[in-house]
Design a protein around this motif. Sequence first.
Motif, PDB file in Angstrom:
ATOM      1  N   ARG A  73       0.837  -1.206   0.000  1.00 24.56           N
ATOM      2  CA  ARG A  73       0.000   0.000   0.000  1.00 24.56           C
ATOM      3  C   ARG A  73       0.872   1.257   0.000  1.00 24.56           C
ATOM      4  N   PRO A  74       1.636   1.452  -1.058  1.00 26.41           N
ATOM      5  CA  PRO A  74       2.573   2.587  -1.070  1.00 26.41           C
ATOM      6  C   PRO A  74       1.884   3.941  -1.030  1.00 26.41           C
ATOM      7  N   TRP A  75       0.761   4.068  -1.741  1.00 23.36           N
ATOM      8  CA  TRP A  75       0.109   5.374  -1.783  1.00 23.36           C
ATOM      9  C   TRP A  75      -0.499   5.752  -0.444  1.00 23.36           C
ATOM     10  N   LEU A  76      -0.910   4.774   0.333  1.00 21.55           N
ATOM     11  CA  LEU A  76      -1.411   5.055   1.667  1.00 21.55           C
ATOM     12  C   LEU A  76      -0.293   5.601   2.553  1.00 21.55           C
ATOM     13  N   VAL A  77       0.874   4.977   2.456  1.00 22.39           N
ATOM     14  CA  VAL A  77       2.026   5.451   3.240  1.00 22.39           C
ATOM     15  C   VAL A  77       2.392   6.879   2.841  1.00 22.39           C
ATOM     16  N   ILE A  78       2.437   7.126   1.549  1.00 23.28           N
ATOM     17  CA  ILE A  78       2.781   8.463   1.070  1.00 23.28           C
ATOM     18  C   ILE A  78       1.737   9.479   1.523  1.00 23.28           C
ATOM     19  N   PHE A  79       0.471   9.084   1.481  1.00 23.99           N
ATOM     20  CA  PHE A  79      -0.612   9.978   1.924  1.00 23.99           C
ATOM     21  C   PHE A  79      -0.446  10.334   3.406  1.00 23.99           C
TER      22      PHE A  79
ATOM     23  N   TRP B 297       2.306  10.429   5.228  1.00 25.25           N
ATOM     24  CA  TRP B 297       3.433  11.350   5.445  1.00 25.25           C
ATOM     25  C   TRP B 297       3.144  12.737   4.878  1.00 25.25           C
ATOM     26  N   VAL B 298       2.485  12.817   3.762  1.00 23.60           N
ATOM     27  CA  VAL B 298       2.114  14.122   3.208  1.00 23.60           C
ATOM     28  C   VAL B 298       1.152  14.826   4.155  1.00 23.60           C
ATOM     29  N   THR B 299       0.221  14.056   4.743  1.00 21.54           N
ATOM     30  CA  THR B 299      -0.703  14.636   5.722  1.00 21.54           C
ATOM     31  C   THR B 299       0.047  15.183   6.925  1.00 21.54           C
ATOM     32  N   LEU B 300       1.031  14.417   7.414  1.00 19.89           N
ATOM     33  CA  LEU B 300       1.833  14.898   8.543  1.00 19.89           C
ATOM     34  C   LEU B 300       2.611  16.155   8.172  1.00 19.89           C
ATOM     35  N   LEU B 301       3.085  16.207   6.940  1.00 15.49           N
ATOM     36  CA  LEU B 301       3.790  17.407   6.487  1.00 15.49           C
ATOM     37  C   LEU B 301       2.845  18.616   6.481  1.00 15.49           C
ATOM     38  N   ILE B 302       1.619  18.414   6.005  1.00 12.68           N
ATOM     39  CA  ILE B 302       0.637  19.501   6.001  1.00 12.68           C
ATOM     40  C   ILE B 302       0.310  19.932   7.429  1.00 12.68           C
ATOM     41  N   VAL B 303       0.187  18.968   8.328  1.00  8.78           N
ATOM     42  CA  VAL B 303      -0.063  19.289   9.735  1.00  8.78           C
ATOM     43  C   VAL B 303       1.094  20.106  10.301  1.00  8.78           C
ATOM     44  N   GLY B 304       2.331  19.707   9.955  1.00  7.53           N
ATOM     45  CA  GLY B 304       3.496  20.449  10.431  1.00  7.53           C
ATOM     46  C   GLY B 304       3.516  21.877   9.918  1.00  7.53           C
ATOM     47  N   VAL B 305       3.203  22.048   8.638  1.00  9.97           N
ATOM     48  CA  VAL B 305       3.171  23.393   8.056  1.00  9.97           C
ATOM     49  C   VAL B 305       2.083  24.234   8.728  1.00  9.97           C
ATOM     50  N   SER B 306       0.928  23.624   8.941  1.00 11.82           N
ATOM     51  CA  SER B 306      -0.179  24.348   9.587  1.00 11.82           C
ATOM     52  C   SER B 306       0.173  24.718  11.020  1.00 11.82           C
ATOM     53  N   GLY B 307       0.759  23.766  11.741  1.00  9.20           N
ATOM     54  CA  GLY B 307       1.163  24.053  13.116  1.00  9.20           C
ATOM     55  C   GLY B 307       2.197  25.158  13.188  1.00  9.20           C
ATOM     56  N   PHE B 308       3.116  25.160  12.235  1.00  9.44           N
ATOM     57  CA  PHE B 308       4.137  26.214  12.195  1.00  9.44           C
ATOM     58  C   PHE B 308       3.492  27.567  11.932  1.00  9.44           C
ATOM     59  N   ALA B 309       2.555  27.607  11.011  1.00 11.14           N
ATOM     60  CA  ALA B 309       1.890  28.866  10.666  1.00 11.14           C
ATOM     61  C   ALA B 309       1.140  29.441  11.851  1.00 11.14           C
ATOM     62  N   VAL B 310       0.589  28.565  12.688  1.00 11.27           N
ATOM     63  CA  VAL B 310      -0.216  29.021  13.823  1.00 11.27           C
ATOM     64  C   VAL B 310       0.626  29.226  15.080  1.00 11.27           C
ATOM     65  N   GLY B 311       1.541  28.296  15.333  1.00 14.12           N
ATOM     66  CA  GLY B 311       2.223  28.291  16.629  1.00 14.12           C
ATOM     67  C   GLY B 311       3.594  28.917  16.674  1.00 14.12           C
ATOM     68  N   PHE B 312       4.191  29.232  15.527  1.00 18.54           N
ATOM     69  CA  PHE B 312       5.552  29.769  15.558  1.00 18.54           C
ATOM     70  C   PHE B 312       5.556  31.198  16.092  1.00 18.54           C
ATOM     71  N   LYS B 313       6.303  31.406  17.167  1.00 23.91           N
ATOM     72  CA  LYS B 313       6.383  32.726  17.800  1.00 23.91           C
ATOM     73  C   LYS B 313       7.811  33.249  17.855  1.00 23.91           C
ATOM     74  N   GLY B 314       8.696  32.652  17.095  1.00 23.67           N
ATOM     75  CA  GLY B 314      10.081  33.104  17.074  1.00 23.67           C
ATOM     76  C   GLY B 314      10.963  32.255  17.967  1.00 23.67           C
TER      77      GLY B 314
END
Length: 862
Positions: free
Chosen positions: A15-21, A23-40
Amino acid sequence: MSEFLHRLGSGAARRPWLVIFVWVTLLIVGVSGFAVGFKGVSTSFDIPGTAAGEVVEELQERLPEFSGGSGLVVYRTDDGSPFTEEQQEAIAALADSARGLRDVSDVVDPFAAQQQLADQTQQLDDGRAQLDAARAQTEQGQAQLDAALADIEAAQTQLDAARSQIESAPSPEDARQAQLTQLDNQQSQLDAARAKLDAQQQQLSEAAAQIEASTRELESGAELLSFADGVRTVSEDGSIALVAVTFDLPRLELPEESKQAVIAHFEDASIARVEVAFSSDIAQGIPEILGIGEAIGVVIAAIVLLVVLGSVLAASFPLVTAITGVAIAVLGALSFSGVIQIASFTPVLAIMLGLAVGIDYSLFILYRHRTQLIGGAGVAESIALANGTAGNAVVFAGATVVVALLALNVVGIPFLGLMGTVGAFAILIAVLMSVTMTPALLSLAGVRVLGRRTRAKIIDRAAAPALTRADAARASVRQMSTLRAVVTSLFAITVLLVLAIPALSMRLGLPDGGSEASDSTAYRAFTWTQEGFGEGVNGPLLVTADLPAGLGEDGVQAAQLAVARELAAQDDVVAVAPIGTSTDSTLTAFQVVPAEGPNSESTDRLVRDLRDLPPVNGAIELGVSGQTAINIDISAGLAQALPGYLVVVVGLSFLIMVMVFRSLLVPLLATGGFILSLLATYGALTAVFQWGWLGWLFGVTTPGPVLSFLPVILVGILFGLAMDYTLFLTTGMREAFVHGASARVAVARGVRAGRTVVVAAAIIMISVFGGFVSSESILVKGFGFGLAVGVLLDAFLVRMLLIPAVMHLLGRSAWWLPRWLDRIIPDVDVEGASLERRHPRTSTSHPVHEEGPVAGAPTVAP
């Protein structure tokens, strides 16, 4: 673990596409968390409980105006001429308007301050002149008074003589009485004159006493001011001026935005023919995470991958997994910067480790899979088996790095523990990416992971029985000679010991402006200040004195003078200036200017000497703080933590390797090799960064102490990486030995089996770490250099030369383990031998086509 990884790899391949999905989801979560929580992030470092920190806490409570952070804005005329009146007015106006900036409590106009110092000197001279005139007038009055007193004494003598003559002369009583009455009247006049003179004498004495008191007070003030002769805000030639900026918040709590606002305020308002620069207290910002050097390092890693794997597609997989993992780890960690204080270098370290380790770990699994495909294994079974064998070693090696980095939390230094935790998180993500994303990508690639040339060779090659080829491969391996083993061992040990010699004089410190890049604003401010005011002005000390309660104004000044005398009497002190006293007159503060810069040995010694002073006058306790003292305390705390942490890591190293290799001598050898390579790395750091050797090559403009927390971090990281290479080389030796090869032949087989991938992995790590040496930040430069040199020495001198040579000399005894210990330690089977027995690899007797292995009757490969 190997069985679990085998199933994990098999599932990811199905199930390669599931694995890729995922990790891509985690990357999106990381980007979103950075956009909201990064305070320097913070550019400051601290260790709780230091002597300097305690002084800062005392200042916050009793003298808060001196507890905040501070920095310098340095102006210099471009031609070295004195500032014109227009330039002075422009700088003064900027200083005045800067007082309204965020978190700024005060800004000192350098020209007004210098004028104030000149006025104070002039006031002292005028006061002396006035006192001299008053003293001369008093002396003249005293002389006149003495003359009048002498006249009165003469008149008294005459009067007494006349009285005696009248009383002894035989004259009528009435005449005598009249004469005596006349004398009594004269005596009354004389007594009145004497009383008047006595009153004048009293006034004159009081005036003289007042003059002497004023003289003593003036001379005390003059003496106190004389200690501050080295404190200036405008250079003697009038071409350099220092604008001192003080903040409301302490250094550790000061947001980066406030410092950047100060920079923008003074930088945006350009003044004709005047240059401006900012001290590192203000200008030391977030280091550049990725630059041209780092990009070159990744490109070199890509070239190495292409050479080793022979396929652009295959070479891209480790890069994709590593970069994705780094993005997830770093963005995820920075998402919490609003909750916890993250040092500015922390994400850089995570990127360094995540890139290097992520590429290597994925390479190990991919290389094993590639070898199995060449041997004729099917794609799916090869992915699962590679994940269960090489992936098992990856997990174990990654775990050692994670544990070593997490162990940084036990040293009791918060920013260092957090740095280790974020680094460990990056390693964890790299491991998870390697054992999940790599199998998924390999499944999508199929046999194309081999490259066209390799597939063509397999198609053209006659299919020889796998067992025969394996036997031929084993037979072709020849053990090294004993003479070669002895020479190799002596060579490696000698080189490492010679490189370690500079470490004997290693000093630790935090970077100052002189350590920054030569074109940076902090470096310019540092050098201009040193040029115009002396080295010590770049590293002033803040000294506090606890005064007894109940001192009056005169008592406070006397106490200040006593403290100033004691401070000025110390070696390497060029100036002492009182800067403030608390409202209750129980705490006073001084600025002490040392003879040399903040990272000099003399300044370090001065801080310790001041703290060792007994109470002044038996009652006045001194405290030492300021940025220089804080940095010295941090470096001392880190130096004290290093031996204990090294013992923890070395002990952990030994226990882990006893369990992995089921031997006592192999762990001792690997641990000893690690210590040798670590000391040699310290020596190289000292030679380049402290002594300045080859500084031009590595961009070290001003030699200074080695970055204080670098040795501690290097212990954890290099230990983990050393264990990686030890596992991938020594497990091959053990596997050959267990399967019946002689101990010395097993050493040769293990080196031959693992050398290609270990050399490639080491070159990749050296390239990635070395790319950070080009950074302008001395912090990043030091870490990149230390890690690159450490991997170079440990991988090539220790793991590839020293350990195989010594193990050859040890022979069979290298694998000795007491029976009682053999029974109690678990069998971790890092090499995955038991997994291969449970899941024997099958190979086809037909060549590989573009689509993958051709179906045919499978045969069991050894």
